[in-house]
Design a protein around this motif. Structure first.
Motif, short mmCIF file in Angstrom:
data_model
loop_
_atom_site.label_atom_id
_atom_site.label_comp_id
_atom_site.label_asym_id
_atom_site.label_seq_id
_atom_site.Cartn_x
_atom_site.Cartn_y
_atom_site.Cartn_z
N ASP A 1 0.83 -1.40 -0.10
CA ASP A 1 -0.04 0.18 0.01
C ASP A 1 0.82 1.33 0.17
O ASP A 1 0.71 2.27 -0.49
CB ASP A 1 -0.87 0.10 1.20
N HIS B 1 3.82 1.39 -1.26
CA HIS B 1 4.69 1.50 -2.44
C HIS B 1 3.61 2.19 -3.51
O HIS B 1 4.01 3.15 -4.42
CB HIS B 1 5.31 0.09 -2.95
N ARG B 2 2.32 1.75 -3.47
CA ARG B 2 1.19 2.26 -4.48
C ARG B 2 1.01 3.67 -4.06
O ARG B 2 0.71 4.43 -5.05
CB ARG B 2 -0.19 1.30 -4.39
N ALA C 1 1.75 2.80 -8.77
CA ALA C 1 1.89 1.39 -9.59
C ALA C 1 1.85 0.29 -8.32
O ALA C 1 2.37 0.43 -7.26
CB ALA C 1 2.90 1.13 -10.39
N PRO C 2 1.28 -0.64 -8.83
CA PRO C 2 1.38 -2.04 -7.80
C PRO C 2 3.03 -2.61 -7.70
O PRO C 2 3.63 -2.43 -8.60
CB PRO C 2 0.64 -3.00 -8.33
N THR D 1 -2.66 -9.57 -5.12
CA THR D 1 -2.97 -9.09 -6.37
C THR D 1 -4.78 -9.37 -6.24
O THR D 1 -4.98 -10.17 -5.47
CB THR D 1 -2.74 -9.90 -7.48
#
Length: 224
Positions: free
Chosen positions: A190, A192-193, A198-199, A224
């Motif tokens: 979370d 990082h997003r 981006a995931p 995912t």
């Protein structure tokens, strides 16, 4: 109904011994110059000290003072019995015996006071065991065994190979992921997003968590 009277031999013997000892103490005190009611008070004093020491010995067997005063009273009683049996001239007693008889009331009072106010030893209660905090189990990550590398087939060079078929989609990883590690990885994903938009990929997740590639793929698949 009338109750049957039964004589106890021990009780009768105790009465006889007490009466004789009482009489001998009276005669010895009278011979030492204590006449009248004073001669009768001496055997009472000796017997009372003997009984007080005996009761203290029964309640507190480790009290050495009780044994000492019991021995003193017993010696006084036995000494009077022996002295009146012809060992001393009752008409002319020695001076030291007059001193002992005259000083007995103060000695008996001291012994009775010490026995009455002696401290009774009581055992201390055992300390209760304090609860011991058990350490929390440490989280261990098991690394899945890596598959053995496939050896190339020893087919002859002149044999024609069939056309390569499209590779099927890789199945979901089967490496088990602890719930605590999955929650930590979800927080990292979370964050990082939120920073990149981006995931997070499996390689970045593996470097952040420091886990084997197979376990990183399994975590990335579940995120995912």
């Amino acid at each position: 109904m009338f109750r049957t009277l039964r004589f106890d031999a021990v009780l009768i013997q105790a009465v006889i011994a007490g009466a004789l000892s009482f009489s001998h103490l009276h005669d010895l005190a009278q011979a030492a110059g204590q006449d009248g009611w004073k001669a009768w008070a001496y055997p009472v004093s000796v017997d009372l000290l003997l009984v007080a020491a005996w009761r203290r010995m029964r309640t507190d067997g480790g009290n050495h003072d009780a044994w000492l005063w019991f021995a003193i009273a017993l010696v006084a009683s036995l000494g009077a019995n022996v002295a009146t049996a012809g060992m001393l001239d009752m008409n002319n007693v020695p001076p030291w015996l007059r001193i002992v008889v005259a000083g007995w009331p103060a000695l008996a009072f001291l012994g009775g006071t010490l026995l009455a106010h002696a401290h009774t030893h009581t055992p201390e209660p055992a300390p209760e065991h304090e609860p011991v905090d058990e350490p929390e189990p440490e989280l261990t990550v098991e690394r899945a065994p890596e598959p053995d590398p496939e050896l190339p087939s020893a087919a002859p060079e002149f044999e024609e190979r069939p056309p390569a078929l499209p590779e099927p989609a890789s199945p979901a990883p089967t490496v088990p992921v602890p719930p605590a590690l999955l929650d930590h990885a979800r927080k990292i994903a979370d964050a990082h997003r939120a920073q990149t938009g981006a995931p997070i990929d499996a390689e970045t997740l593996r470097s952040r968590l420091g886990v084997p590639p197979a376990l990183a793929d399994s975590i990335a698949f579940q995120l995912t």
